[in-house]
Design an enzyme around this catalytic site. Structure first.
Site, PDB file in Angstrom:
ATOM      1  N   GLY A 128       0.792  -1.228   0.000  1.00  0.00           N
ATOM      2  CA  GLY A 128       0.000   0.000   0.000  1.00  0.00           C
ATOM      3  C   GLY A 128       0.826   1.281   0.000  1.00  0.00           C
ATOM      4  O   GLY A 128       0.278   2.370   0.135  1.00  0.00           O
ATOM      5  N   THR A 157      13.621  -6.058  -5.191  1.00  0.00           N
ATOM      6  CA  THR A 157      14.538  -6.616  -6.202  1.00  0.00           C
ATOM      7  C   THR A 157      15.722  -7.271  -5.495  1.00  0.00           C
ATOM      8  O   THR A 157      16.150  -6.816  -4.432  1.00  0.00           O
ATOM      9  CB  THR A 157      15.015  -5.502  -7.148  1.00  0.00           C
ATOM     10  OG1 THR A 157      13.862  -4.975  -7.807  1.00  0.00           O
ATOM     11  CG2 THR A 157      15.985  -6.024  -8.200  1.00  0.00           C
ATOM     12  N   GLN A 278      15.810   6.792 -47.097  1.00  0.00           N
ATOM     13  CA  GLN A 278      15.996   7.976 -46.246  1.00  0.00           C
ATOM     14  C   GLN A 278      15.095   7.920 -45.013  1.00  0.00           C
ATOM     15  O   GLN A 278      15.471   8.397 -43.941  1.00  0.00           O
ATOM     16  CB  GLN A 278      15.723   9.256 -47.046  1.00  0.00           C
ATOM     17  CG  GLN A 278      16.262  10.477 -46.341  1.00  0.00           C
ATOM     18  CD  GLN A 278      16.118  11.743 -47.156  1.00  0.00           C
ATOM     19  OE1 GLN A 278      15.063  12.013 -47.722  1.00  0.00           O
ATOM     20  NE2 GLN A 278      17.169  12.520 -47.223  1.00  0.00           N
ATOM     21  N   GLN A 335       9.921  -1.764 -34.736  1.00  0.00           N
ATOM     22  CA  GLN A 335       9.313  -1.346 -36.009  1.00  0.00           C
ATOM     23  C   GLN A 335      10.305  -1.517 -37.169  1.00  0.00           C
ATOM     24  O   GLN A 335       9.935  -1.963 -38.257  1.00  0.00           O
ATOM     25  CB  GLN A 335       8.867   0.120 -35.891  1.00  0.00           C
ATOM     26  CG  GLN A 335       7.970   0.595 -37.012  1.00  0.00           C
ATOM     27  CD  GLN A 335       6.584  -0.038 -36.977  1.00  0.00           C
ATOM     28  OE1 GLN A 335       6.171  -0.603 -35.973  1.00  0.00           O
ATOM     29  NE2 GLN A 335       5.878   0.019 -38.091  1.00  0.00           N
ATOM     30  N   GLU A 362      11.820   2.766  -8.748  1.00  0.00           N
ATOM     31  CA  GLU A 362      12.622   3.823  -8.100  1.00  0.00           C
ATOM     32  C   GLU A 362      12.021   5.208  -8.367  1.00  0.00           C
ATOM     33  O   GLU A 362      12.732   6.193  -8.580  1.00  0.00           O
ATOM     34  CB  GLU A 362      14.099   3.705  -8.474  1.00  0.00           C
ATOM     35  CG  GLU A 362      14.657   2.422  -7.879  1.00  0.00           C
ATOM     36  CD  GLU A 362      16.156   2.318  -7.849  1.00  0.00           C
ATOM     37  OE1 GLU A 362      16.831   3.345  -7.784  1.00  0.00           O
ATOM     38  OE2 GLU A 362      16.651   1.171  -7.869  1.00  0.00           O
ATOM     39  N   THR A 364       8.097   6.603 -10.114  1.00  0.00           N
ATOM     40  CA  THR A 364       7.478   6.706 -11.445  1.00  0.00           C
ATOM     41  C   THR A 364       7.927   8.020 -12.106  1.00  0.00           C
ATOM     42  O   THR A 364       8.469   8.914 -11.433  1.00  0.00           O
ATOM     43  CB  THR A 364       5.946   6.756 -11.299  1.00  0.00           C
ATOM     44  OG1 THR A 364       5.629   7.867 -10.431  1.00  0.00           O
ATOM     45  CG2 THR A 364       5.379   5.474 -10.709  1.00  0.00           C
ATOM     46  N   SER A 365       7.633   8.146 -13.391  1.00  0.00           N
ATOM     47  CA  SER A 365       7.965   9.408 -14.087  1.00  0.00           C
ATOM     48  C   SER A 365       7.252  10.574 -13.411  1.00  0.00           C
ATOM     49  O   SER A 365       7.788  11.687 -13.330  1.00  0.00           O
ATOM     50  CB  SER A 365       7.555   9.315 -15.561  1.00  0.00           C
ATOM     51  OG  SER A 365       8.396   8.385 -16.201  1.00  0.00           O
TER      52      SER A 365
HETATM   53  N1  COS Z   1      16.741  13.985   0.302  1.00  0.00           N
HETATM   54  C1  COS Z   1      16.657  14.364   1.610  1.00  0.00           C
HETATM   55  N2  COS Z   1      15.491  14.634   2.196  1.00  0.00           N
HETATM   56  C2  COS Z   1      14.370  14.539   1.452  1.00  0.00           C
HETATM   57  C3  COS Z   1      14.392  14.162   0.104  1.00  0.00           C
HETATM   58  C4  COS Z   1      15.652  13.890  -0.470  1.00  0.00           C
HETATM   59  N3  COS Z   1      15.769  13.522  -1.760  1.00  0.00           N
HETATM   60  N4  COS Z   1      13.130  14.148  -0.370  1.00  0.00           N
HETATM   61  C5  COS Z   1      12.344  14.512   0.647  1.00  0.00           C
HETATM   62  N5  COS Z   1      13.086  14.739   1.742  1.00  0.00           N
HETATM   63  C6  COS Z   1      12.627  15.195   3.057  1.00  0.00           C
HETATM   64  C7  COS Z   1      11.946  16.560   2.905  1.00  0.00           C
HETATM   65  O1  COS Z   1      12.898  17.601   2.987  1.00  0.00           O
HETATM   66  C8  COS Z   1      11.002  16.560   4.093  1.00  0.00           C
HETATM   67  O2  COS Z   1      11.714  16.881   5.257  1.00  0.00           O
HETATM   68  P1  COS Z   1      11.144  18.018   6.281  1.00  0.00           P
HETATM   69  O3  COS Z   1       9.842  17.443   6.751  1.00  0.00           O
HETATM   70  O4  COS Z   1      12.198  18.069   7.327  1.00  0.00           O
HETATM   71  O5  COS Z   1      10.967  19.247   5.477  1.00  0.00           O
HETATM   72  C9  COS Z   1      10.587  15.101   4.218  1.00  0.00           C
HETATM   73  O6  COS Z   1      11.623  14.338   3.548  1.00  0.00           O
HETATM   74  C10 COS Z   1       9.265  14.819   3.548  1.00  0.00           C
HETATM   75  O7  COS Z   1       9.349  15.255   2.208  1.00  0.00           O
HETATM   76  P2  COS Z   1       8.090  15.448   1.262  1.00  0.00           P
HETATM   77  O8  COS Z   1       7.044  16.223   2.019  1.00  0.00           O
HETATM   78  O9  COS Z   1       8.547  15.993  -0.044  1.00  0.00           O
HETATM   79  O10 COS Z   1       7.593  13.943   1.140  1.00  0.00           O
HETATM   80  P3  COS Z   1       6.386  13.339   0.363  1.00  0.00           P
HETATM   81  O11 COS Z   1       5.770  12.322   1.233  1.00  0.00           O
HETATM   82  O12 COS Z   1       5.525  14.430  -0.209  1.00  0.00           O
HETATM   83  O13 COS Z   1       7.127  12.540  -0.827  1.00  0.00           O
HETATM   84  C11 COS Z   1       7.904  12.060  -3.084  1.00  0.00           C
HETATM   85  C12 COS Z   1       7.685  13.111  -1.961  1.00  0.00           C
HETATM   86  C13 COS Z   1       6.611  11.673  -3.776  1.00  0.00           C
HETATM   87  C14 COS Z   1       8.823  12.744  -4.106  1.00  0.00           C
HETATM   88  C15 COS Z   1       8.593  10.814  -2.495  1.00  0.00           C
HETATM   89  O14 COS Z   1       7.718  10.117  -1.632  1.00  0.00           O
HETATM   90  C16 COS Z   1       9.042   9.859  -3.551  1.00  0.00           C
HETATM   91  O15 COS Z   1      10.141  10.015  -4.105  1.00  0.00           O
HETATM   92  N6  COS Z   1       8.220   8.818  -3.856  1.00  0.00           N
HETATM   93  C17 COS Z   1       8.603   7.772  -4.747  1.00  0.00           C
HETATM   94  C18 COS Z   1       9.208   6.668  -3.946  1.00  0.00           C
HETATM   95  C19 COS Z   1       9.974   5.716  -4.787  1.00  0.00           C
HETATM   96  O16 COS Z   1      10.844   6.098  -5.570  1.00  0.00           O
HETATM   97  N7  COS Z   1       9.675   4.450  -4.598  1.00  0.00           N
HETATM   98  C20 COS Z   1      10.351   3.397  -5.263  1.00  0.00           C
HETATM   99  C21 COS Z   1      11.167   2.679  -4.249  1.00  0.00           C
HETATM  100  S1  COS Z   1      12.023   1.360  -4.919  1.00  0.00           S
HETATM  101  S2  COS Z   1      11.699  -0.003  -3.520  1.00  0.00           S
END
Ligand code: COS
Length: 379
Positions: A128, A157, A278, A335, A362, A364-365
């Site tokens: 979830g 993975t 071409q 193609q 890691e 999504t887009s």
């Molecule tokens: N480096 C350091 N700190 C980070 C950070 C980063 N790259 N990204 C976020 N943070 C920190 C923020 O600064 C914030 O800290 P403060 O509360 O102290 O200000 C905290 O983390 C929360 O950040 P934010 O509010 O931006 O978090 P969200 O829950 O809104 O998440 C996204 C933002 C969607 C960008 C993030 O959840 C994400 O990257 N999701 C995709 C996850 C993913 O890649 N999953 C695949 C995993 S492979 S198993």
């Protein structure tokens, strides 16, 4: 400004390319069909030090930085995206640990990952909690001298090969993202059950499963950083991880283009090689341009990482762009080959299926766009 690899990087690139062509390519189709990664290939990659490319020498790695690592993932992914992924996720888990480990933890865990003696994994995503990575349901609590972890992780993975994982779990739900902690977990611990390999469209040879944590005991000293540091550790780990996935997408696109270019020089229609039309040349020119633009973004992100500059936005841009062009180029390669391209026997069919996941895992887009727009500081 320098647009060329240095001598060491060129030598590394040649080594990775030769290994990919001679050791991996002959098995890529079979591994895709049987949805099984060959253990002997993992052993060979360990032996050559591929698993430690980005780890510092003092910890047992090759010290080739993220550019060296990107070259490794790119070259392997040209022939087999699952091989690139194995290295990439090992590095994602290992580097997230290395970056935040204290000296004891480095000695005990990171050196084993850097030498390739142990394979790494990264446990964040849950059934979830995908893009909303903060929605962790897996819990951990302290009991005397150890933590207990309970829950499950989705799409882990390397799960079937992994010896050491970084696992995120909620230690204080009321604190939101600041209630998530990161643990170094011995993946052979009692209570860990690795699910069946998930049947999927592409990267079929990779190991990717659900992992269940049933009251898994983790020593207190395996906490990374402090309680509550887990979300930031995971996000920073993913910033680096995305350079690997961008390199994988780039490699898949280049691999498909290479196959297509070979084919068009041989295939004849209307009495001529199809490379002489071409329309074919213009399509090839478009794809080459897309590949080169992706390469510049990937190498820039790796360079910024290696030169201690902010790289999160660059990594997200590289992943967003390389994964997008990987769809265009692999589909275009199919193609070019026409009916043959749609057959399993010609590798572009597998490459087109493999490319899709790079727009998903890691981050999504759409998640990359959240990171990029967030870094623009105007919204
Ligand atoms: N480096 C350091 N700190 C980070 C950070 C980063 N790259 N990204 C976020 N943070 C920190 C923020 O600064 C914030 O800290 P403060 O509360 O102290 O200000 C905290 O983390 C929360 O950040 P934010 O509010 O931006 O978090 P969200 O829950 O809104 O998440 C996204 C933002 C969607 C960008 C993030 O959840 C994400 O990257 N999701 C995709 C996850 C993913 O890649 N999953 C695949 C995993 S492979 S198993």
């Amino acid at each position: 400004m320098e647009f060329e690899l240095n001598k060491t990087q060129v030598l590394l690139q040649q080594l990775f390319r030769k290994f990919a062509e001679t050791e991996i390519k002959p098995y890529a189709e079979e591994m895709d069909e049987t949805a099984t990664y060959r253990r002997d290939l993992i052993d060979k990659m360990k032996k050559y030090g591929f698993l430690g490319t980005a780890f510092p020498r003092e910890l047992g790695g090759a010290g080739a930085g993220y550019l060296g690592y990107a070259l490794c993932v790119e070259e392997l992914s040209k022939v087999d995206a699952s091989s690139g992924l194995l290295i990439s996720v090992h590095n994602l888990g290992g580097q997230a640990i290395a970056q935040f480990a204290n000296d004891e933890q480095k000695k005990k865990w990171v050196t084993r990952l850097a030498t390739g003696e142990a394979i790494g994994s990264f446990g964040l995503t849950e059934p979830g909690a995908g893009t909303d990575a903060a929605g962790q349901q897996t819990k951990a609590w302290l009991e005397g001298d150890h933590y207990v972890i309970n829950g499950s992780k989705m799409f882990t993975t390397n799960a079937q090969f992994s010896d050491i994982g970084i696992v995120m779990a909620m230690t204080n739900k009321a604190a939101g993202t600041k209630g998530i902690s990161a643990f170094i977990v011995d993946m052979h611990s009692k209570g860990i059950e690795v699910g069946k390999n998930i049947k999927r469209m592409g990267i079929r040879a990779a190991s990717n499963t659900e992992v269940y944590y049933d009251n898994v005991i983790v020593p207190k000293e395996n906490l990374l950083g402090k309680e509550g540091d887990g979300f930031k550790i995971a996000m920073q780990g993913l910033d680096g991880g995305r350079i690997g996935i961008a390199a994988q997408a780039l490699g898949v696109a280049e691999g498909a283009l290479n196959e297509a270019l070979k084919y068009i020089k041989e295939r004849k229609q209307f009495g001529k090689k199809i490379s002489s039309f071409q329309n074919t040349q213009f399509k090839a020119a478009e794809y080459q341009t897309l590949v080169d633009a992706a390469k510049l973004l990937v190498y820039r992100a790796a360079w910024a990482h290696d030169n201690h500059k902010p790289f999160g936005q660059f990594a997200a841009m590289a992943k967003l762009y390389a994964s997008t062009i990987a769809q265009t180029v692999t589909s275009g390669a199919v193609q070019f080959l026409g009916g043959y391209g749609y057959q399993q026997e010609y590798q572009v069919e597998r490459m087109m299926r493999d490319a899709k996941i790079t727009e998903i895992y890691e981050g999504t887009s759409e998640a990359q766009k959240m990171v990029i727009s967030g870094s623009m500081k105007v919204f």
